[in-house]
Write an enzyme that holds these catalytic residues in place. Structure first.
Site, PDB file in Angstrom:
ATOM      1  CE  LYS A 183      -1.724   2.960   2.882  1.00 39.36           C
ATOM      2  NZ  LYS A 183      -1.818   4.153   2.053  1.00 39.36           N
ATOM      3  CD  GLU A 258      12.333   0.152   7.909  1.00 32.68           C
ATOM      4  OE1 GLU A 258      12.632   1.126   7.205  1.00 32.68           O
ATOM      5  OE2 GLU A 258      12.593  -1.015   7.586  1.00 32.68           O
ATOM      6  CB  CYS A 292      13.159   8.653   8.575  1.00 34.84           C
ATOM      7  SG  CYS A 292      14.252   7.568   7.642  1.00 34.84           S
ATOM      8  CD  GLU A 393       9.757  12.440  12.034  1.00 31.70           C
ATOM      9  OE1 GLU A 393       8.605  12.001  12.120  1.00 31.70           O
ATOM     10  OE2 GLU A 393      10.688  11.816  11.487  1.00 31.70           O
TER      11      GLU A 393
HETATM   12  P1  NAP Z   1       2.315   8.256   8.048  1.00 37.24           P
HETATM   13  O1  NAP Z   1       1.370   9.383   7.932  1.00 37.24           O
HETATM   14  O2  NAP Z   1       2.495   7.620   9.346  1.00 37.24           O
HETATM   15  O3  NAP Z   1       1.853   7.206   6.921  1.00 37.24           O
HETATM   16  C1  NAP Z   1       2.606   6.071   6.620  1.00 37.24           C
HETATM   17  C2  NAP Z   1       1.716   5.078   5.921  1.00 37.24           C
HETATM   18  O4  NAP Z   1       0.795   4.538   6.868  1.00 37.24           O
HETATM   19  C3  NAP Z   1       0.873   5.673   4.793  1.00 37.24           C
HETATM   20  O5  NAP Z   1       0.805   4.775   3.723  1.00 37.24           O
HETATM   21  C4  NAP Z   1      -0.469   5.845   5.467  1.00 37.24           C
HETATM   22  O6  NAP Z   1      -1.547   5.864   4.557  1.00 37.24           O
HETATM   23  C5  NAP Z   1      -0.513   4.613   6.334  1.00 37.24           C
HETATM   24  N1  NAP Z   1      -1.491   4.677   7.413  1.00 37.24           N
HETATM   25  C6  NAP Z   1      -2.018   5.773   8.006  1.00 37.24           C
HETATM   26  N2  NAP Z   1      -2.920   5.405   8.948  1.00 37.24           N
HETATM   27  C7  NAP Z   1      -2.944   4.054   8.951  1.00 37.24           C
HETATM   28  C8  NAP Z   1      -3.686   3.093   9.681  1.00 37.24           C
HETATM   29  N3  NAP Z   1      -4.576   3.438  10.597  1.00 37.24           N
HETATM   30  N4  NAP Z   1      -3.464   1.789   9.446  1.00 37.24           N
HETATM   31  C9  NAP Z   1      -2.572   1.397   8.515  1.00 37.24           C
HETATM   32  N5  NAP Z   1      -1.857   2.277   7.760  1.00 37.24           N
HETATM   33  C10 NAP Z   1      -2.036   3.585   7.985  1.00 37.24           C
HETATM   34  O7  NAP Z   1       3.788   8.655   7.587  1.00 37.24           O
HETATM   35  P2  NAP Z   1       4.183   9.561   6.374  1.00 37.24           P
HETATM   36  O8  NAP Z   1       3.743  10.936   6.734  1.00 37.24           O
HETATM   37  O9  NAP Z   1       3.721   8.943   5.107  1.00 37.24           O
HETATM   38  O10 NAP Z   1       5.777   9.472   6.385  1.00 37.24           O
HETATM   39  C11 NAP Z   1       6.568  10.288   7.147  1.00 37.24           C
HETATM   40  C12 NAP Z   1       7.017   9.580   8.401  1.00 37.24           C
HETATM   41  O11 NAP Z   1       7.685   8.379   8.041  1.00 37.24           O
HETATM   42  C13 NAP Z   1       8.007  10.356   9.220  1.00 37.24           C
HETATM   43  O12 NAP Z   1       7.671  10.245  10.573  1.00 37.24           O
HETATM   44  C14 NAP Z   1       9.332   9.656   8.946  1.00 37.24           C
HETATM   45  O13 NAP Z   1      10.286   9.803   9.976  1.00 37.24           O
HETATM   46  C15 NAP Z   1       8.885   8.255   8.797  1.00 37.24           C
HETATM   47  N6  NAP Z   1       9.865   7.466   8.052  1.00 37.24           N
HETATM   48  C16 NAP Z   1      10.643   6.569   8.740  1.00 37.24           C
HETATM   49  C17 NAP Z   1      11.619   5.840   8.070  1.00 37.24           C
HETATM   50  C18 NAP Z   1      12.514   4.864   8.804  1.00 37.24           C
HETATM   51  O14 NAP Z   1      13.264   4.148   8.153  1.00 37.24           O
HETATM   52  N7  NAP Z   1      12.461   4.791  10.101  1.00 37.24           N
HETATM   53  C19 NAP Z   1      11.793   6.015   6.703  1.00 37.24           C
HETATM   54  C20 NAP Z   1      10.978   6.936   6.034  1.00 37.24           C
HETATM   55  C21 NAP Z   1      10.011   7.644   6.721  1.00 37.24           C
HETATM   56  P3  NAP Z   1      -2.176   7.229   3.954  1.00 37.24           P
HETATM   57  O15 NAP Z   1      -1.274   8.339   4.345  1.00 37.24           O
HETATM   58  O16 NAP Z   1      -2.234   6.969   2.508  1.00 37.24           O
HETATM   59  O17 NAP Z   1      -3.538   7.366   4.549  1.00 37.24           O
END
Ligand code: NAP
Length: 493
Positions: A183, A258, A292, A393
């Protein structure tokens, strides 16, 4: 070449069981160029029915084959073939990702797309190098430890590196022998929808890879809760990770997360200040801070503190915001209006809580930039651990700078948040560099540079609230220990 020539006129279809499909409800969502905030493509949105179909397809492909019964060599060859196809289409992928995410085109083409091809090659090799071990127990017992794929893996992706993250994760999942339901993020789905074509052309069996765009609350939630999914992995924010822990509890499936970071970057007084300033700037402005592992908390020894800040300000003010396709741009837009709002909220909070604004912190006046989600590089000095911007963050080009006097204090400040993703240490004293690196609570530490040089070979794990689970191919495998009794006639009496 006009990048829009690569964009399909009709909505991008879901990829389920080896077919490109239109969902039953025919719902679509817009893909928006964050440089202009204008929509330029549409993607079909999966509902529960399509997620279930994708999960069943992955289930069948794993349980009934051919994937679950294919040799590692055969799987490896398919991965290599897919990598070669992707390699030929790198420009198309780079244009698409630049349009959708607003990134700098050269960075996507020459770094991220290269890393994607590399992921296919690396994991194709890895697929054939999975080993177990034997453990000596006693003279009549042979113990084997073997590694198995979980089965069906649901992989939920973030928007900040959709192509690179997607390729690295999917390749590891497949190399381990699993099937996948992927997804992508609703803000960045195109590169994964396009990657489906690569798997199709490479000849992967039906159902091995399924790509279902849609919202986290519907598609992501259904993947996490499904009893037919053996493992759910997500890269994204820590709050989403906590939600997934909760949502997965009824099926007690394997989960890997992650998550976010607030990584410290420590500058000791013996550094070459001019070089260290460049590393500090590099460490938090890539992709406008939407990385990240960004080094977003700069800890500087007090004796060089003001000089460092002054030089860093000059370095940051040189950055040129603009469209990622413009070769003069060095600072890209943020992904989405909503996300930019969140970042501005933190900037205002920083000012209100008394941090010293050194530069940035005010919206651009330029009419072209105002159409996008650009945020200037913003430096806050004298940031203390009780301030929100020190703890949370921000995921934008915002740096929090804090002075320290001693090594002990630097380590304490470095570890003073809930996160434990990455960190940097700059010093000429290598004993100190290693000592401090070992004391920082984080899964990926750089000494005298910032960012990993082996993103695929040497992946980091998230400590504390930055994640759960290991990285690489092992993340997607589960072990089994087998005891073989070799003694003749051994029967319990
Ligand atoms: P996010 O808002 O947490 O979303 C991540 C994914 O989870 C999206 O595909 C989102 O779908 C999905 N999601 C949201 N609610 C969910 C639920 N209730 N159940 C299952 N899936 C759900 O993160 P983001 O804003 O896309 O990415 C930024 C974050 O990622 C930052 O915090 C960054 O630090 C972190 N990150 C971490 C790493 C690492 O290696 N540790 C690497 C890259 C990024 P939708 O948004 O499509 O609704």
């Amino acid at each position: 070449m006009n990048p829009y020539d690569y964009i399909k006129k009709e909505p991008y279809k879901l990829y389920i069981d080896g077919e490109f499909v239109i969902p039953k409800e025919k719902e679509v969502f817009d893909v928006i160029n964050p440089v202009t905030n204008e929509p330029f493509a549409k993607v079909y949105k999966a509902g529960k029915e399509e997620v279930e179909r994708a999960i069943l397809a992955a289930r069948r492909a794993f349980d009934e084959g051919p994937w679950g019964r294919m040799s590692a060599k055969e799987r490896s060859k398919l991965l290599l073939k897919a990598g070669q196809i992707l390699d030929k289409r790198k420009e198309e992928f780079a244009c698409t990702e630049t349009l959708e995410c607003g990134k700098l085109y050269a960075g996507v083409l020459y770094f991220e797309a290269e890393m994607c091809v590399d992921a296919f090659e690396y994991f194709a090799g890895k697929a054939r190098c999975i080993e177990g071990k034997t453990v000596p127990i006693d003279e009549n017992t042979v113990n084997l430890v073997q590694w198995y794929p979980h089965g069906v893996v649901g992989e939920i992706l973030p928007w900040n590196g959709p192509l690179m993250m997607g390729c690295q994760k999917i390749c590891a999942i497949l190399a381990a022998g699993n099937t996948a339901v992927v997804k992508p993020s609703s803000w960045a789905s195109l590169s994964m929808m396009l990657l489906a074509e690569v798997f199709e052309e490479a000849g992967f069996p039906k159902g091995v890879v399924n790509i279902v765009a849609g919202s986290g609350s519907v598609v992501g939630d259904a993947i996490v809760k499904s009893p037919l999914v053996d493992m759910a992995a997500m890269t994204g924010g820590t709050d989403t990770g906590k939600h997934i822990i909760e949502a997965s509890k009824d099926t007690v499936k394997e989960i890997a997360l992650e998550l976010g970071g607030k990584s410290p970057n420590i500058m000791f007084e013996d550094v070459n200040i001019d070089d260290a300033v460049k590393w500090a700037r590099w460490g938090f402005t890539q992709n406008s801070g939407q990385v990240c592992v960004s080094g977003t908390r700069l800890l500087v020894q007090r004796s060089i503190y003001e000089e460092f800040i002054e030089k860093l300000k000059i370095e940051c003010e040189k950055m040129v915001p603009g469209d990622g396709f413009d070769r003069t741009s060095t600072l890209n837009t943020l992904i989405h209006r909503e996300h930019a709002k969140v970042v501005w909220g933190y900037i205002e909070k920083g000012k209100a809580q008394g941090a010293r604004l050194v530069c940035g912190g005010v919206p651009y006046e330029d009419e072209t930039l105002k159409k996008g989600n650009f945020v200037p590089v913003t430096l806050f000095a004298d940031v203390t651990p009780d301030m929100t911007i020190f703890q949370e963050e921000i995921f934008g080009p915002v740096l929090c700078i804090t002075p320290f006097d001693t090594e002990e204090e630097a380590v304490k400040l470095a570890n003073a948040t809930e996160y434990g993703l990455a960190g940097g240490v700059f010093t000429k004293d290598m004993k100190r560099g290693l000592r401090v690196a070992q004391k920082i609570k984080g899964g990926q530490i750089y000494v005298n540079s910032y960012f990993s040089k082996g993103m695929i070979e040497a992946q980091g794990t998230g400590w504390k609230q930055s994640g759960l689970g290991v990285a690489g191919i092992q993340k997607y495998m589960i072990s089994k220990t087998i005891f073989i009794d070799t003694e003749t006639g051994s029967v319990p009496q």
